[in-house]
Design an enzyme around this catalytic site. Structure first.
Site, PDB file in Angstrom:
ATOM      1  N   GLY A 261       3.223   1.484  -1.384  1.00  0.00           N
ATOM      2  CA  GLY A 261       2.336   1.042  -2.457  1.00  0.00           C
ATOM      3  C   GLY A 261       1.036   0.549  -1.852  1.00  0.00           C
ATOM      4  O   GLY A 261       0.013   1.223  -1.831  1.00  0.00           O
ATOM      5  N   ARG A 262       1.129  -0.645  -1.288  1.00  0.00           N
ATOM      6  CA  ARG A 262      -0.045  -1.332  -0.743  1.00  0.00           C
ATOM      7  C   ARG A 262      -0.850  -0.486   0.249  1.00  0.00           C
ATOM      8  O   ARG A 262      -2.074  -0.448   0.207  1.00  0.00           O
ATOM      9  CB  ARG A 262       0.444  -2.599  -0.027  1.00  0.00           C
ATOM     10  CG  ARG A 262      -0.627  -3.591   0.338  1.00  0.00           C
ATOM     11  CD  ARG A 262      -0.011  -4.714   1.184  1.00  0.00           C
ATOM     12  NE  ARG A 262       1.157  -5.308   0.586  1.00  0.00           N
ATOM     13  CZ  ARG A 262       1.133  -6.328  -0.276  1.00  0.00           C
ATOM     14  NH1 ARG A 262      -0.005  -6.888  -0.587  1.00  0.00           N
ATOM     15  NH2 ARG A 262       2.255  -6.806  -0.782  1.00  0.00           N
TER      16      ARG A 262
ATOM     17  N   GLU B  65       8.413   4.850  -0.198  1.00  0.00           N
ATOM     18  CA  GLU B  65       7.871   4.242  -1.421  1.00  0.00           C
ATOM     19  C   GLU B  65       6.672   3.357  -1.105  1.00  0.00           C
ATOM     20  O   GLU B  65       6.660   2.172  -1.424  1.00  0.00           O
ATOM     21  CB  GLU B  65       8.964   3.394  -2.099  1.00  0.00           C
ATOM     22  CG  GLU B  65      10.256   4.136  -2.396  1.00  0.00           C
ATOM     23  CD  GLU B  65      11.398   3.212  -2.817  1.00  0.00           C
ATOM     24  OE1 GLU B  65      11.264   1.973  -2.723  1.00  0.00           O
ATOM     25  OE2 GLU B  65      12.444   3.736  -3.235  1.00  0.00           O
TER      26      GLU B  65
ATOM     27  N   CYS C 115      -8.394 -22.906 -16.281  1.00  0.00           N
ATOM     28  CA  CYS C 115      -8.117 -24.331 -16.237  1.00  0.00           C
ATOM     29  C   CYS C 115      -6.834 -24.620 -15.469  1.00  0.00           C
ATOM     30  O   CYS C 115      -5.821 -25.025 -16.036  1.00  0.00           O
ATOM     31  CB  CYS C 115      -8.047 -24.882 -17.648  1.00  0.00           C
ATOM     32  SG  CYS C 115      -9.592 -24.593 -18.500  1.00  0.00           S
TER      33      CYS C 115
HETATM   34  C1  PLP Z   1       7.283  -3.265  -4.202  1.00  0.00           C
HETATM   35  C2  PLP Z   1       8.145  -2.170  -3.769  1.00  0.00           C
HETATM   36  C3  PLP Z   1       7.624  -1.101  -3.018  1.00  0.00           C
HETATM   37  C4  PLP Z   1       6.201  -1.055  -2.544  1.00  0.00           C
HETATM   38  O1  PLP Z   1       5.925  -2.039  -1.602  1.00  0.00           O
HETATM   39  P1  PLP Z   1       4.546  -2.018  -0.796  1.00  0.00           P
HETATM   40  O2  PLP Z   1       4.634  -3.220   0.044  1.00  0.00           O
HETATM   41  O3  PLP Z   1       3.447  -2.087  -1.794  1.00  0.00           O
HETATM   42  O4  PLP Z   1       4.504  -0.761   0.003  1.00  0.00           O
HETATM   43  C5  PLP Z   1       8.472  -0.068  -2.697  1.00  0.00           C
HETATM   44  N1  PLP Z   1       9.782  -0.072  -3.080  1.00  0.00           N
HETATM   45  C6  PLP Z   1      10.317  -1.087  -3.792  1.00  0.00           C
HETATM   46  C7  PLP Z   1      11.730  -1.023  -4.181  1.00  0.00           C
HETATM   47  C8  PLP Z   1       9.524  -2.161  -4.156  1.00  0.00           C
HETATM   48  O5  PLP Z   1      10.063  -3.170  -4.840  1.00  0.00           O
END
Ligand code: PLP
Length: 420
Positions: free
Chosen positions: A275-276, A273, A342
């Site tokens: 993301g980053r 999974e 602000c």
């Molecule tokens: C946030 C999250 C991700 C992604 O995390 P990254 O650090 O962006 O790779 C994957 N799985 C779960 C369950 C998350 O909460």
């Protein structure tokens, strides 16, 4: 590697000069490189080519439809944490069989929506949630694919706000208790127990926490298999870090090699999974300097992007590299780069050694593709800024700048106040 590069001291995104987009779209805006996005996804999935796997992009990192579509077109699935994210992913054409649903607080309507959509599995975080999913599945006459999200109690050695796999965190089910929970799940008729999952945190820059978590998960999988659970998926979550400043996180290929070497005997499909690591360095934030000012011992550079546009520095004290869009060899100063909000906490950088920006100049804030726009708000009644995607020598506005009318679109003055 990414496609934001300086050529003759001018910042380009692929084959488009960033200042050209700024002149035409206005500032501030998010800018994504399609080519970088695609390469990052390809590098990640290719690294696991030797094992069955699904790369489920974590939608919360960047949920723009064009970004989702680009990754889905590469064969990606998604990791969602809400009904809204499921809606987005389906709009972008995701294969429901490649959707995993994470999160501690899934509502009944969200669970039903996911079941009707036919997602691969829920990563379940409590016994009560298991029971609710079972009931929803029963009502709909389907079986719900599930994995338990176990909390392996490993320290990811990252910022405390983004660590999720420690006992003290709200996420998952204690690994010692999870076997018992799996046994309880067995008595629920409308569940298809497919796998185990974990997610230890974000911006993890070493391999050891991932390997520790995998080791604990593998032991659990073996125990489950001995008890005849049909475990087909091992979901290792996301969390692989990126370079914001000086960090040297493992390359996805290294990460993959280590994971594959440590799990030779697991006959499962891996789910990841990320993301980053896919989107973080595929995006920047472009802002314009509104004013500069100095007092006795401090310099301030005031820009038109604020914490409502990019909250990470305020929220996590995180570092984003900052450079002028048009560079020259001017002197450097130490300054705070602040926004118009602000709040004293409204900053993009504090005490940073950076070029002496002038009023009117364009500024690039790097590594802003993940948790940038998705965390943006309308605080201070600021319309949310546009998102732009470049491919080759073309740019596309993939989300328009909000208008003032958008700000009040859902509001209504009650009758007793009309004609006052
Ligand atoms: C946030 C999250 C991700 C992604 O995390 P990254 O650090 O962006 O790779 C994957 N799985 C779960 C369950 C998350 O909460």
């Amino acid at each position: 590697m990414n496609d934001f590069t300086y050529k003759e001291q001018q910042l380009w995104c692929e084959n488009v000069p960033v200042n050209k987009i700024a002149e035409e779209v206005g500032t501030p805006f998010y800018l994504y490189s399609y080519s970088t996005l695609r390469n990052h996804f390809r590098v990640f999935t290719k690294a696991f080519a030797d094992v069955p796997h699904i790369v489920c992009f974590a939608v919360k990192a960047n949920s723009n439809l064009a970004v989702l579509k680009a990754l889905i077109a590469e064969g990606g699935g998604v990791d969602i944490v809400s009904g809204g994210e499921l809606f987005r992913a389906l709009q972008a054409g995701v294969d429901p069989g490649k959707v995993v649903y994470s999160g501690v607080g899934k509502r009944v309507d969200e669970i039903e929506y996911a079941l009707r959509s036919g997602i691969l599995m829920f990563n379940v975080e409590s016994l009560q949630e298991l029971e609710v999913i079972n009931l929803c599945a029963q009502d709909l006459g389907v079986k719900a694919g599930i994995a338990l999200r176990v909390n392996p109690d490993v320290d990811p050695k990252t910022h405390p706000h983004i660590s999720t796999g420690l006992k003290e965190n709200k996420f998952g089910i204690d690994i010692e208790r999870s076997l018992e929970t799996y046994r309880q799940a067995r008595s629920l008729q409308n569940l298809d127990i497919k796998g185990v999952s974990c997610h230890i945190g974000s911006q993890v820059t070493r391999l050891s926490p991932f390997l520790e978590a995998l080791d604990r998960l593998s032991n659990l999988v073996r125990q489950l298999q001995e008890e005849d659970f049909d475990i087909r998926y091992v979901d290792l979550g996301g969390g692989l870090g990126i370079t914001y400043d000086q960090e040297v996180p493992p390359h996805p290929a290294e990460y993959a090699q280590a994971i594959m070497a440590a799990s030779r005997d697991l006959e499962c499909t891996f789910v990841f999974e990320p993301g980053r690591v896919i989107v973080g360095n595929a995006g920047i934030l472009v802002a314009r300097v509104l004013y500069t000012k100095s007092n006795d011992n401090k310099n301030f550079i005031i820009v038109d992007a604020g914490m409502n546009d990019l909250v990470r520095p305020s929220l996590y004290n995180s570092f984003h590299a900052i450079r002028p869009v048009i560079e020259d060899n001017r002197k450097e100063i130490v300054a705070d780069v602040v926004g118009p909000i602000c709040e004293s906490g409204d900053y993009l950088a504090k005490g940073r050694k950076i070029p002496a920006f002038q009023r009117g100049e364009l500024m690039a804030v790097f590594s802003a593709g993940a948790y940038g726009f998705t965390m943006a708000s309308n605080y201070n009644s600021r319309p949310r800024i546009p998102e732009v995607m470049v491919k080759d020598n073309q740019y596309y506005v993939v989300r328009k700048r909000e208008t003032y009318a958008d700000l009040i679109k859902h509001e209504e003055i009650p009758s007793f106040l009309i004609n006052k």
